[in-house]
Design a protein around this motif. Structure first.
Motif, PDB file in Angstrom:
ATOM      1  N   GLY A 136      91.347   2.964   3.936  1.00  0.00           N
ATOM      2  CA  GLY A 136      90.480   2.393   2.904  1.00  0.00           C
ATOM      3  C   GLY A 136      89.113   3.054   2.907  1.00  0.00           C
ATOM      4  N   ILE A 137      88.530   3.174   4.107  1.00  0.00           N
ATOM      5  CA  ILE A 137      87.174   3.732   4.198  1.00  0.00           C
ATOM      6  C   ILE A 137      87.165   5.192   3.753  1.00  0.00           C
ATOM      7  CG2 ILE A 137      85.364   4.385   5.842  1.00  0.00           C
ATOM      8  CD1 ILE A 137      86.208   1.809   7.403  1.00  0.00           C
ATOM      9  N   ILE A 138      88.130   5.953   4.248  1.00  0.00           N
ATOM     10  CA  ILE A 138      88.191   7.382   3.887  1.00  0.00           C
ATOM     11  C   ILE A 138      88.371   7.536   2.389  1.00  0.00           C
ATOM     12  CG2 ILE A 138      89.633   9.459   4.109  1.00  0.00           C
ATOM     13  CD1 ILE A 138      90.054   8.666   7.027  1.00  0.00           C
ATOM     14  N   TRP A 139      89.184   6.701   1.814  1.00  0.00           N
ATOM     15  CA  TRP A 139      89.441   6.723   0.378  1.00  0.00           C
ATOM     16  C   TRP A 139      88.133   6.518  -0.392  1.00  0.00           C
ATOM     17  CZ3 TRP A 139      93.762   7.889  -2.330  1.00  0.00           C
ATOM     18  CH2 TRP A 139      93.750   7.618  -3.697  1.00  0.00           C
ATOM     19  N   LEU A 140      87.405   5.452  -0.013  1.00  0.00           N
ATOM     20  CA  LEU A 140      86.152   5.135  -0.695  1.00  0.00           C
ATOM     21  C   LEU A 140      85.150   6.274  -0.563  1.00  0.00           C
ATOM     22  CD1 LEU A 140      85.492   1.378   0.085  1.00  0.00           C
ATOM     23  CD2 LEU A 140      85.769   2.457  -2.149  1.00  0.00           C
ATOM     24  N   VAL A 141      84.938   6.702   0.696  1.00  0.00           N
ATOM     25  CA  VAL A 141      83.946   7.760   0.934  1.00  0.00           C
ATOM     26  C   VAL A 141      84.343   9.031   0.218  1.00  0.00           C
ATOM     27  CG1 VAL A 141      82.962   9.232   2.731  1.00  0.00           C
ATOM     28  CG2 VAL A 141      83.196   6.803   3.113  1.00  0.00           C
ATOM     29  N   GLY A 142      85.614   9.382   0.306  1.00  0.00           N
ATOM     30  CA  GLY A 142      86.114  10.607  -0.328  1.00  0.00           C
ATOM     31  C   GLY A 142      85.922  10.578  -1.827  1.00  0.00           C
ATOM     32  N   SER A 143      86.281   9.423  -2.424  1.00  0.00           N
ATOM     33  CA  SER A 143      86.159   9.313  -3.891  1.00  0.00           C
ATOM     34  C   SER A 143      84.710   9.456  -4.305  1.00  0.00           C
ATOM     35  CB  SER A 143      86.680   7.963  -4.368  1.00  0.00           C
ATOM     36  OG  SER A 143      87.956   7.767  -3.859  1.00  0.00           O
ATOM     37  N   ALA A 144      83.804   8.758  -3.585  1.00  0.00           N
ATOM     38  CA  ALA A 144      82.386   8.826  -3.932  1.00  0.00           C
ATOM     39  C   ALA A 144      81.872  10.261  -3.814  1.00  0.00           C
ATOM     40  CB  ALA A 144      81.581   7.919  -3.010  1.00  0.00           C
ATOM     41  N   LEU A 145      82.249  10.903  -2.731  1.00  0.00           N
ATOM     42  CA  LEU A 145      81.820  12.285  -2.482  1.00  0.00           C
ATOM     43  C   LEU A 145      82.304  13.195  -3.598  1.00  0.00           C
ATOM     44  CD1 LEU A 145      80.265  13.203   0.009  1.00  0.00           C
ATOM     45  CD2 LEU A 145      82.403  14.126   0.909  1.00  0.00           C
ATOM     46  N   LEU A 146      83.572  13.038  -3.925  1.00  0.00           N
ATOM     47  CA  LEU A 146      84.181  13.917  -4.925  1.00  0.00           C
ATOM     48  C   LEU A 146      83.517  13.734  -6.275  1.00  0.00           C
ATOM     49  CD1 LEU A 146      86.505  15.954  -5.204  1.00  0.00           C
ATOM     50  CD2 LEU A 146      87.897  14.072  -6.085  1.00  0.00           C
ATOM     51  N   SER A 147      83.276  12.462  -6.628  1.00  0.00           N
ATOM     52  CA  SER A 147      82.707  12.236  -7.965  1.00  0.00           C
ATOM     53  C   SER A 147      81.276  12.759  -8.013  1.00  0.00           C
ATOM     54  CB  SER A 147      82.788  10.757  -8.345  1.00  0.00           C
ATOM     55  OG  SER A 147      81.622  10.090  -7.940  1.00  0.00           O
ATOM     56  N   GLN A 148      80.543  12.613  -6.896  1.00  0.00           N
ATOM     57  CA  GLN A 148      79.168  13.116  -6.885  1.00  0.00           C
ATOM     58  C   GLN A 148      79.145  14.640  -7.003  1.00  0.00           C
ATOM     59  OE1 GLN A 148      77.061  11.495  -3.599  1.00  0.00           O
ATOM     60  NE2 GLN A 148      75.414  10.750  -4.919  1.00  0.00           N
ATOM     61  N   ILE A 149      80.013  15.272  -6.221  1.00  0.00           N
ATOM     62  CA  ILE A 149      80.054  16.743  -6.252  1.00  0.00           C
ATOM     63  C   ILE A 149      80.427  17.249  -7.637  1.00  0.00           C
ATOM     64  CG2 ILE A 149      81.346  18.746  -5.393  1.00  0.00           C
ATOM     65  CD1 ILE A 149      81.417  17.327  -2.667  1.00  0.00           C
ATOM     66  N   THR A 169      80.178  15.711 -10.486  1.00  0.00           N
ATOM     67  CA  THR A 169      79.106  15.448 -11.459  1.00  0.00           C
ATOM     68  C   THR A 169      78.010  16.502 -11.325  1.00  0.00           C
ATOM     69  OG1 THR A 169      79.535  13.123 -11.101  1.00  0.00           O
ATOM     70  CG2 THR A 169      77.590  13.655 -12.371  1.00  0.00           C
ATOM     71  N   GLY A 170      77.649  16.815 -10.068  1.00  0.00           N
ATOM     72  CA  GLY A 170      76.611  17.820  -9.829  1.00  0.00           C
ATOM     73  C   GLY A 170      76.979  19.165 -10.412  1.00  0.00           C
ATOM     74  N   ILE A 171      78.200  19.562 -10.120  1.00  0.00           N
ATOM     75  CA  ILE A 171      78.654  20.871 -10.621  1.00  0.00           C
ATOM     76  C   ILE A 171      78.636  20.914 -12.143  1.00  0.00           C
ATOM     77  CG2 ILE A 171      80.716  22.326 -10.822  1.00  0.00           C
ATOM     78  CD1 ILE A 171      81.335  21.622  -7.918  1.00  0.00           C
ATOM     79  N   PHE A 172      79.115  19.810 -12.717  1.00  0.00           N
ATOM     80  CA  PHE A 172      79.177  19.752 -14.185  1.00  0.00           C
ATOM     81  C   PHE A 172      77.762  19.802 -14.785  1.00  0.00           C
ATOM     82  CE2 PHE A 172      79.011  17.130 -18.021  1.00  0.00           C
ATOM     83  CZ  PHE A 172      79.871  17.862 -18.847  1.00  0.00           C
ATOM     84  N   ASN A 173      76.845  19.013 -14.153  1.00  0.00           N
ATOM     85  CA  ASN A 173      75.484  18.967 -14.700  1.00  0.00           C
ATOM     86  C   ASN A 173      74.819  20.332 -14.649  1.00  0.00           C
ATOM     87  OD1 ASN A 173      75.632  16.354 -15.410  1.00  0.00           O
ATOM     88  ND2 ASN A 173      74.584  15.566 -13.574  1.00  0.00           N
ATOM     89  N   GLU A 174      75.063  21.052 -13.584  1.00  0.00           N
ATOM     90  CA  GLU A 174      74.450  22.375 -13.468  1.00  0.00           C
ATOM     91  C   GLU A 174      74.966  23.288 -14.571  1.00  0.00           C
ATOM     92  OE1 GLU A 174      75.121  24.472  -9.811  1.00  0.00           O
ATOM     93  OE2 GLU A 174      73.783  26.069 -10.532  1.00  0.00           O
TER      94      GLU A 174
END
Lengths: 524, 229
Positions: A26-39, A41-46
């Motif tokens: 559960g924890i890995i899933w949450l952290v992974g998803s958050a990390l992935l979406s942030q990354i 989003t960052g890449i897309f915004n750039e």
């Protein structure tokens, strides 16, 4: 359900490991998803920022070129626009940029259509919503879109658009479309590595938990095993103690407990051994003088004829009392042997019917038989200690003869699959219902005021009960005043096996019907 | 005169036994210590030994073993303990019979007489059980010309079984016939002696063929090779 539960309970290791793996998942899933979406989003915004600034630069350069050029005719305009589009298209090819020049629909030029796209780009790649936005508001606007080619290829991308004025041709919409291929690839790569990292982490967490829990559980399991062995009687077992942690403390206090238990038990064993020793010594010490007394009395009794009547009667009484003393001593020794748990069973196959008939013949050999035996014709052979069974018979029959008051005695033998029952029924004085529990007490007497019958020791029934118990059998009694008594001995056919069935119910069949009147009868 | 050796450390009891036994017509030798028995036994060669278990010097079971090493004389143990363990120890040491104190003197005399009686069979002819020939006159048994030494009790037991080959003897019947018990269910006595007899006469005591157990009933003389159980 219970088996499932047991498996869980049996393996604390697996339960804890499973739980921690699930939580970690559960924890890995949450952290992974958050990390992935942030990354992502960052890449897309750039990319978006780059795209917007690129499109603004390119659009401005095109506008400048158009403003500088002085168009003589429509053809020149067309040629110039073509040129600009292809140059821009060439410049942006490495960045995956496409260009679309679309007509602003308010003023529609009929003659000179300048609509262009680069590299077979389908005009439908520009979403209608973006076009509406560009038409209604000035400045540049963007939107995510699917880039479609006429060949059918579709790519993810961003469309950035703005208005452009072209002399002699009017207002057009200029769109730059940027492919997001490389960004999508990067995000995919990151996602894949996140997956693998998560999986590896999960396995590692499982493994580590398993190892750690095992470190805790193995000593506990060992303690449990040793406790089982202790309770099975192996009192010398101890836990191994390493170091000074909590487990070691468990081990050492466990060992202390085992030690004090062992000491206590061996102390009790010692006491019991002393008791047995004492009984055995008393036996020897009392029996030897008793033997001499007995022989002396027999010798005296043999020449009774030459005594005067008082001395002769005294000799008789002496003999009788020595007999009684002997029986009492034998019974007391037997009782103390039971108390010391020193009674030993010697089992062998024995025909219970033969044994009963012999006992009856011995106790009651007279012709006018009042004892009737109802038994199967075939021998009933069971595994039992014949000496003890005979003693039970003797005690029950003697008891019946003492209390039957001349009425007949019925003895029944009934066998079942696993057990054999012997019922001794007399129709004599009987006893009160409330006394049935105390009947087997040592030296108990139904009526203390009543004279002793035939000099019984008062221990017969209690010894019979102990003998029955030693066989894993039961001895039950039913009785009513003046309606007689019924004693039922039930013993297993194979020594030491618990009995399931009771072939003879302790309530005699003849007493079944008038049961309603019993209480009234008792009160009288 | 029949000589009975009485071994008991209790002087009063020994004296009383002397009175009773002389009254019954026996001659009596009194011994008080276990370690004095053997010398006197060799000198006097008594016809029967009455042996107490608890003795100073050597205990009664050990004395019985020593006597058995050199003689087949009948031995009757006198024991204060009727526990199976104690009784079987004495019987295994070689005693023929035992009496638990306090015993009835007339019962004691009856047992002693049974142990001393010579069974004179009407038919002096030889009995056979399996490949063993029984000579009732000489009181001996032989297998292939070799004499197998038996105590008188073991001989009586074998003869009892051999005289009626088909009959199944209950332990009580054997107690009555061989030991002279009037009423007893003491099967230990029979069991131990059957074991001892088997160890002497059977070729394979683990799988007896001459003295066969009939489960739940008793024993009978078997026919070797017939494989009946």
């Amino acid at each position: 359900m219970t088996a499932e539960k047991r498996r869980w309970r049996n393996s604390l290791v697996w339960r804890v490991t499973g739980n921690s793996v699930l939580l970690s998942l559960g924890i890995i899933w949450l952290v992974g998803s958050a990390l992935l979406s942030q990354i992502s989003t960052g890449i897309f915004n750039e990319k978006l920022n780059n795209s917007i600034s690129d499109s603004e630069t390119s659009a401005r350069s095109i506008e400048v070129q158009i403003a500088v050029a002085q168009f003589q005719n429509d053809a020149a305009v067309k040629k110039s626009v073509d040129q600009m589009i292809s140059i821009a298209s060439l410049n942006g090819a490495t960045a995956g940029r496409e260009i679309a020049l679309l007509h602003f629909p308010v003023v529609k030029p009929v003659t000179n259509n300048l609509e262009r796209t680069s590299n077979l780009l389908s005009p439908a790649s520009v979403p209608d919503s973006l076009r509406t936005l560009v038409r209604t508001k000035t400045g540049s606007h963007w939107e995510r879109t699917k880039i479609r080619y006429l060949g059918g290829k579709v790519e993810d991308g961003i469309a950035v658009g703005s208005r452009i004025e072209i002399p002699r041709a009017g207002t057009y919409e200029l769109y730059f479309l940027y492919q997001l291929n490389s960004q999508a690839n990067t995000v995919n790569l990151i996602r894949t590595s996140l997956w693998f990292t998560g999986l590896a982490l999960l396995i590692l967490i499982g493994l580590v938990t398993w190892l750690v829990i095992r470190q805790v559980v193995i000593p506990i399991r060992e303690a449990a095993e040793i406790a089982e062995q202790l309770s099975a009687g192996d009192l010398g077992r101890r836990m191994e103690v390493h170091g000074e942690n909590e487990i070691a403390r468990l081990g050492s206090s466990f060992n202390e407990m085992a030690l004090s238990m062992q000491q206590q038990i061996s102390r009790l064993e010692n006491l019991s051994r002393l008791q047995q020793r004492f009984v055995s010594d008393v036996s020897h010490e009392l029996r030897t003088p008793l033997t001499t007394i007995r022989m002396a009395s027999e010798v005296i009794n043999a020449s009774r004829g030459s005594f005067n009547s008082k001395v002769a009667r005294s000799a008789e009484l002496l003999i009788a009392q020595i007999d009684r003393f002997e029986r009492l001593l034998a019974d007391l020794l037997e009782v103390s042997r039971f108390d010391a748990e020193a009674a030993v069973m010697v089992t062998e196959p024995v025909d219970i019917i033969q044994l009963l008939k012999r006992t009856v013949d011995y106790l009651h050999p007279s012709r006018d038989k009042i004892i009737h035996i109802y038994s199967p014709l075939e021998p009933v052979i069971i595994d039992a200690d014949s000496r003890r069974i005979e003693r039970i018979f003797r005690n029950l029959i003697t008891n019946a003869l003492d209390h039957c008051e001349g009425e007949p005695i019925d003895i029944t033998i009934v066998e079942s699959e696993d057990a054999v029952a012997i019922g001794v029924r007399d129709y004599g004085v009987g006893f009160q219902e409330k006394d049935s529990a105390r009947l087997f007490d040592r030296f108990w007497r139904a009526d203390p005021a009543r004279a002793r019958v035939r000099g019984g020791t008062g221990l017969g029934l209690s010894i019979a009960l102990e003998d029955a118990k030693l066989h894993h059998g039961t001895l039950e009694a039913w009785g009513r005043l003046r309606r007689g008594a019924h004693f039922v001995l039930t013993i297993p056919k194979s020594a030491g096996v618990e009995i399931v069935s009771h072939p003879i119910p302790v309530l005699p069949p003849s007493e079944l019907s008038p049961i309603l009147f019993e209480t009234d009868d008792e009160e009288l | 005169m029949t000589l009975i050796m009485v071994v008991d450390d209790d002087q009063d009891l020994a004296e009383m036994l002397g009175i009773v036994l002389t009254g019954a017509g026996f001659e009596v030798d009194l011994v008080n210590r276990g370690d004095e028995v053997m010398d006197l036994f060799r000198a006097q060669t008594p016809d029967l030994v009455l042996l107490d278990v608890m003795l100073p010097g050597i205990n009664g079971n050990e004395v019985a073993r020593l006597i058995r090493e050199e003689s087949m004389v009948p031995i009757v143990m006198l024991t204060a303990k009727g526990d199976t363990h104690d009784v079987v120890l004495g019987l295994e040491a070689g005693a023929d019979d035992y009496m638990v104190k306090p015993f009835n003197p007339s019962e004691l005399v009856a047992r002693i007489k049974t142990r001393l009686r010579r069974v004179i069979s009407e038919t002096a002819g030889g009995l056979k059980i399996g490949d063993i020939a029984i000579d009732q006159l000489a009181h001996s048994i032989m297998r292939e010309g070799k004499v197998i030494p038996l105590t008188r009790l073991e001989f009586d037991l074998l003869v009892a079984l051999a005289k009626e080959p088909g009959r199944v003897f209950t332990r009580e019947a054997l107690l009555n016939e061989v030991w002279g018990y009037r009423h007893a269910t003491d099967t230990r006595l029979v069991n131990v002696h059957v074991q001892r007899l088997r160890s002497k006469v059977e070729t394979d005591p683990e799988n007896p063929e001459l003295i066969v157990t009939v489960r739940g009933v008793g024993y009978k003389a078997g026919v070797p090779g017939s494989k009946e159980q």
